[in-house]
Write a protein that holds these residues in place. Structure first.
Motif, PDB file in Angstrom:
ATOM      1  N   PRO A 264      69.711   9.973  99.735  1.00 54.13           N
ATOM      2  CA  PRO A 264      69.308   9.985  98.326  1.00 54.13           C
ATOM      3  C   PRO A 264      68.746   8.633  97.920  1.00 54.13           C
ATOM      4  CG  PRO A 264      71.691   9.763  98.504  1.00 54.13           C
ATOM      5  CD  PRO A 264      71.171   9.938  99.905  1.00 54.13           C
ATOM      6  N   GLY A 265      67.842   8.660  96.974  1.00 52.46           N
ATOM      7  CA  GLY A 265      67.261   7.403  96.509  1.00 52.46           C
ATOM      8  C   GLY A 265      66.900   7.477  95.040  1.00 52.46           C
ATOM      9  N   ILE A 266      66.890   6.340  94.394  1.00 50.94           N
ATOM     10  CA  ILE A 266      66.474   6.239  92.998  1.00 50.94           C
ATOM     11  C   ILE A 266      65.455   5.107  92.892  1.00 50.94           C
ATOM     12  CG2 ILE A 266      67.192   5.741  90.646  1.00 50.94           C
ATOM     13  CD1 ILE A 266      69.851   6.943  91.199  1.00 50.94           C
ATOM     14  N   ASP A 267      64.288   5.437  92.397  1.00 46.15           N
ATOM     15  CA  ASP A 267      63.223   4.457  92.238  1.00 46.15           C
ATOM     16  C   ASP A 267      63.159   4.034  90.772  1.00 46.15           C
ATOM     17  OD1 ASP A 267      60.995   2.894  92.250  1.00 46.15           O
ATOM     18  OD2 ASP A 267      59.598   4.444  92.933  1.00 46.15           O
ATOM     19  N   VAL A 268      63.454   2.763  90.509  1.00 50.33           N
ATOM     20  CA  VAL A 268      63.424   2.253  89.130  1.00 50.33           C
ATOM     21  C   VAL A 268      62.333   1.193  88.961  1.00 50.33           C
ATOM     22  CG1 VAL A 268      65.867   2.726  88.712  1.00 50.33           C
ATOM     23  CG2 VAL A 268      65.199   0.518  89.688  1.00 50.33           C
ATOM     24  N   THR A 269      61.403   1.140  89.923  1.00 54.45           N
ATOM     25  CA  THR A 269      60.369   0.107  89.857  1.00 54.45           C
ATOM     26  C   THR A 269      59.457   0.288  88.645  1.00 54.45           C
ATOM     27  OG1 THR A 269      58.983   1.436  91.350  1.00 54.45           O
ATOM     28  CG2 THR A 269      60.359  -0.277  92.347  1.00 54.45           C
ATOM     29  N   GLN A 270      59.291   1.537  88.178  1.00 51.48           N
ATOM     30  CA  GLN A 270      58.445   1.799  87.013  1.00 51.48           C
ATOM     31  C   GLN A 270      59.263   2.120  85.762  1.00 51.48           C
ATOM     32  OE1 GLN A 270      55.130   1.421  87.276  1.00 51.48           O
ATOM     33  NE2 GLN A 270      55.426   0.884  89.438  1.00 51.48           N
ATOM     34  N   ALA A 271      60.580   1.923  85.847  1.00 50.81           N
ATOM     35  CA  ALA A 271      61.447   2.291  84.727  1.00 50.81           C
ATOM     36  C   ALA A 271      61.217   1.382  83.522  1.00 50.81           C
ATOM     37  CB  ALA A 271      62.910   2.225  85.160  1.00 50.81           C
ATOM     38  N   VAL A 272      61.319   1.984  82.342  1.00 52.71           N
ATOM     39  CA  VAL A 272      61.177   1.224  81.101  1.00 52.71           C
ATOM     40  C   VAL A 272      62.259   1.666  80.117  1.00 52.71           C
ATOM     41  CG1 VAL A 272      58.712   0.782  81.293  1.00 52.71           C
ATOM     42  CG2 VAL A 272      59.490   2.910  80.254  1.00 52.71           C
ATOM     43  N   LEU A 273      62.750   0.712  79.332  1.00 53.04           N
ATOM     44  CA  LEU A 273      63.705   1.011  78.271  1.00 53.04           C
ATOM     45  C   LEU A 273      62.955   1.113  76.950  1.00 53.04           C
ATOM     46  CD1 LEU A 273      66.864  -1.213  78.932  1.00 53.04           C
ATOM     47  CD2 LEU A 273      66.780   1.273  78.811  1.00 53.04           C
ATOM     48  N   LEU A 274      63.082   2.259  76.292  1.00 49.43           N
ATOM     49  CA  LEU A 274      62.399   2.475  75.016  1.00 49.43           C
ATOM     50  C   LEU A 274      63.426   2.778  73.930  1.00 49.43           C
ATOM     51  CD1 LEU A 274      59.474   4.770  76.220  1.00 49.43           C
ATOM     52  CD2 LEU A 274      59.415   2.306  75.797  1.00 49.43           C
ATOM     53  N   PRO A 275      63.408   2.048  72.832  1.00 49.12           N
ATOM     54  CA  PRO A 275      64.362   2.321  71.754  1.00 49.12           C
ATOM     55  C   PRO A 275      64.065   3.662  71.085  1.00 49.12           C
ATOM     56  CG  PRO A 275      62.776   0.670  71.068  1.00 49.12           C
ATOM     57  CD  PRO A 275      62.518   0.918  72.517  1.00 49.12           C
ATOM     58  N   GLN A 276      65.107   4.440  70.828  1.00 43.57           N
ATOM     59  CA  GLN A 276      64.928   5.657  70.059  1.00 43.57           C
ATOM     60  C   GLN A 276      64.690   5.290  68.598  1.00 43.57           C
ATOM     61  OE1 GLN A 276      67.968   8.606  70.476  1.00 43.57           O
ATOM     62  NE2 GLN A 276      67.841   8.700  72.717  1.00 43.57           N
ATOM     63  N   THR A 277      63.837   6.064  67.940  1.00 52.06           N
ATOM     64  CA  THR A 277      63.508   5.772  66.540  1.00 52.06           C
ATOM     65  C   THR A 277      63.798   6.978  65.649  1.00 52.06           C
ATOM     66  OG1 THR A 277      61.208   6.432  66.904  1.00 52.06           O
ATOM     67  CG2 THR A 277      61.733   4.095  67.151  1.00 52.06           C
TER      68      THR A 277
END
Length: 345
Positions: A264-277
């Motif tokens: 199993p693998g998880i790729d977070v290289t393109q992950a972004v944190l976006l605030p909910q509005t």
């Protein structure tokens, strides 16, 4: 591996020695590496940093991957079926878990190539090596945690797919609740793992006691698993530094050889944190206990599972059918889905 071009590995003395089966040269290179101290003697951050620097210097020599296929010397020893080189590299502290260009570790290569003798050598050594690494890094970890601000955090996850409709309704989800105070950490969760294709649920907590227990019975740096249903607690590190017995080594290698290899693998290289509005385009907040907290979404996290056939092992269909039969004999969905997921299903 016949006809391998040695010149492509000439810049790495360890790779070259393994290819040529030049054990004298391999022994000379290993003898010139820094000597790591006894893990039990590492108690301060300064010693931890010094030992980690030595470990990095060792790894730079025996774990090089700047070669074709990104194979470490241990990968080559496995592919050549070389017991002697494998033993020498593991004794020197080779990292068996490093992946080559195809994404497989040396141990996985040994299992897939049916090199049982070599797999046993790796399994016999990897537990003491992992324990030494843990002891080497523990004082730094505790020191860093003490300097961090205390916090409480909740991480909720669920699955979405553009291919499989409604997967979010049937796939497992969970909320991790994490507390940090001084050098101690607690994480509560209900998703405990997978058994074949079956999801395992358990109301459990993981406790990292960087300061130990107040009564002194639990030493600093202990990692405890707490099962709330069974009202049981165990130290996950008990016996971690002890070498495995021949029976344990055989059992582990046999178990790995009976099913195909899954990674199993998880790729977070393109992950972004976006605030909910909110509808007013203001950042959304929620009360978490007595605290007012901002709410963020993490996007572009890609989960993947890569598999590889192990000759003579149980096929995926056989494993799936076996898992279904076991599930039919169990308590149904009670142990798999949460109440909310059962209502949605």
């Amino acid at each position: 591996m016949a006809g391998i071009d040695v010149s492509k590995y000439a810049h790495s003395p360890v790779h070259k020695a393994v290819i040529l089966k030049d054990y004298a040269a391999l022994r000379t290179v290993i003898a010139g590496l820094p000597r790591l101290c006894d893990p039990a003697e590492i108690h301060t951050e300064s010693v931890s940093l010094a030992e980690e620097a030595k470990a990095d210097a060792v790894s730079a020599v025996i774990d090089r991957r700047d070669v074709p296929n990104r194979d470490t010397p241990l990968h080559l020893a496995v592919k050549f079926g070389d017991d002697t080189a494998t033993e020498m590299l593991m004794l020197a502290g080779a990292d068996w878990s490093l992946q080559n260009e195809q994404g497989w570790s040396a141990l996985q290569e040994a299992i897939c190539n049916r090199e049982e003798r070599i797999a046993k050598i790796i399994v016999r050594h990897y537990q003491p090596l992992a324990w030494a690494k843990w002891c080497r890094r523990l004082p730094r970890l505790i020191g860093t945690m003490r300097r961090m601000r205390d916090f409480y955090m909740e991480i909720s996850f669920h699955f979405e797919s553009s291919v499989i409709p409604f997967i979010s309704r049937i796939a497992p989800s969970d909320t991790y609740k994490i507390w940090k105070r001084d050098a101690n950490l607690r994480a509560d969760m209900t998703l405990s793992g997978f058994d074949g294709f079956r999801i395992q649920r358990s109301d459990q907590s993981i406790l990292f006691l960087g300061d130990g227990s107040e009564d002194g019975k639990v030493p600093p740096g202990s990692l405890c698993m707490v099962s709330h249903k069974d009202k049981e607690a165990m130290n996950a590190l008990d016996g971690a530094g002890a070498p495995a017995t021949d029976a344990e080594v055989q059992q582990e290698v046999t178990a790995m050889s009976q099913t195909n290899i899954f990674r199993p693998g998880i790729d977070v290289t393109q992950a972004v944190l976006l605030p909910q509005t909110t509808w007013r385009r203001q950042e959304k907040t929620e009360m978490v206990g007595p605290w007012k907290a901002k709410v963020y979404d993490m996007h572009n996290v890609v989960a993947s599972i890569k598999s590889r056939r192990v000759p003579g092992a149980m096929t995926d269909d056989e494993l799936f059918n076996s898992s279904n039969e076991n599930e039919a004999e169990s308590e149904g969905l009670d142990d798999i889905l949460t109440e909310e997921e059962k209502r949605a299903a």
